[in-house]
Design a protein around this motif. Structure first.
Motif, PDB file in Angstrom:
ATOM      1  N   THR A 124       0.860  -1.184   0.000  1.00  0.00           N
ATOM      2  CA  THR A 124       0.000   0.000   0.000  1.00  0.00           C
ATOM      3  C   THR A 124       0.896   1.233   0.000  1.00  0.00           C
ATOM      4  O   THR A 124       1.976   1.231   0.600  1.00  0.00           O
ATOM      5  CB  THR A 124      -0.908   0.025   1.246  1.00  0.00           C
ATOM      6  N   ARG A 125       0.431   2.269  -0.658  1.00  0.00           N
ATOM      7  CA  ARG A 125       1.208   3.510  -0.747  1.00  0.00           C
ATOM      8  C   ARG A 125       1.183   4.188   0.624  1.00  0.00           C
ATOM      9  O   ARG A 125       0.128   4.474   1.176  1.00  0.00           O
ATOM     10  CB  ARG A 125       0.610   4.425  -1.812  1.00  0.00           C
ATOM     11  N   VAL A 126       2.365   4.471   1.160  1.00  0.00           N
ATOM     12  CA  VAL A 126       2.484   5.110   2.465  1.00  0.00           C
ATOM     13  C   VAL A 126       2.661   6.612   2.289  1.00  0.00           C
ATOM     14  O   VAL A 126       2.131   7.412   3.054  1.00  0.00           O
ATOM     15  CB  VAL A 126       3.675   4.508   3.253  1.00  0.00           C
ATOM     16  N   GLY A 127       3.412   7.033   1.305  1.00  0.00           N
ATOM     17  CA  GLY A 127       3.657   8.439   1.080  1.00  0.00           C
ATOM     18  C   GLY A 127       4.545   8.610  -0.134  1.00  0.00           C
ATOM     19  O   GLY A 127       4.896   7.648  -0.816  1.00  0.00           O
ATOM     20  N   GLU A 128       4.869   9.849  -0.400  1.00  0.00           N
ATOM     21  CA  GLU A 128       5.758  10.113  -1.530  1.00  0.00           C
ATOM     22  C   GLU A 128       6.598  11.338  -1.202  1.00  0.00           C
ATOM     23  O   GLU A 128       6.231  12.171  -0.370  1.00  0.00           O
ATOM     24  CB  GLU A 128       4.976  10.323  -2.821  1.00  0.00           C
ATOM     25  N   ASP A 129       7.722  11.424  -1.844  1.00  0.00           N
ATOM     26  CA  ASP A 129       8.647  12.534  -1.646  1.00  0.00           C
ATOM     27  C   ASP A 129       8.777  13.254  -2.977  1.00  0.00           C
ATOM     28  O   ASP A 129       9.071  12.636  -4.001  1.00  0.00           O
ATOM     29  CB  ASP A 129      10.005  11.996  -1.182  1.00  0.00           C
TER      30      ASP A 129
END
Length: 187
Positions: free
Chosen positions: A161-166
């Protein structure tokens, strides 16, 4: 009567025409001058001897201090002539452990006496110091996604699952591009 010449201006031909009384006065003046120079020479010689003694004393003092410094360094950094036996080492280790336990107990008692303070709230995320890049610049986006989005552990196999992005923006220079225009003409 001729005038009396000073000794500095006197030349050998001037002595020819002098009267005996003038010669006697000149000789007396010369003897007085020689005595004065001898006295100054003695004073200068005594000063030189005194300075030589002072220099010899300072050299001896420097040599003594250097010797003491070398001896102290040897005592401090030299090989130890006494080694601890196993009993001495064990006694030292026991004393060290007792002292360490005592200090830890004192520290715990001091920390217990301090009033409880709530934990500081989490600081907001740090904002960059530089300004945002202007909006009129063309932006080329590159997406970097993982090759496989399933869990890498052998027993799991579940999708990630996508947790975050930078996201970061960087100003870069595009090298010059050559344009080739090909015109085809027919008959």
């Amino acid at each position: 009567m001729q005038r009396m010449l000073s000794m500095r201006d006197l030349k050998p031909q001037d002595l020819q025409g002098l009267l005996p009384s003038d010669l006697t006065a000149l000789a007396a003046q010369m003897l007085e001058h020689i005595q004065h120079q001898a006295h100054e020479l003695d004073l200068t010689q005594k000063q030189i001897e005194r300075k030589d003694r002072d220099i010899a004393w300072r050299d001896a003092k420097i040599e003594k201090i250097t010797f003491e410094l070398t001896r102290l360094k040897r005592w401090k950094f030299g090989a130890k002539s006494e080694a601890m036996t196993a009993d001495q080492r064990q006694m030292f280790q026991d004393t060290l452990l007792e002292d360490e336990a005592d200090l830890e107990a004192q520290l715990a008692a001091l920390q217990a006496a301090l009033p409880k303070t709530p934990a500081a709230p989490k600081a907001p995320p740090r904002r960059p110091r530089r300004q945002a890049l202007p909006d009129h610049l063309r932006r080329v986006e590159h997406h970097h996604e993982p090759e496989d989005t399933s869990c890498t552990t052998p027993d799991c196999g579940q999708p990630m699952t996508r947790v975050g992005e930078d996201i970061s923006e960087r100003l870069d220079i595009v090298p010059a591009e050559f344009f080739v225009h090909r015109h085809i003409y027919g008959k």
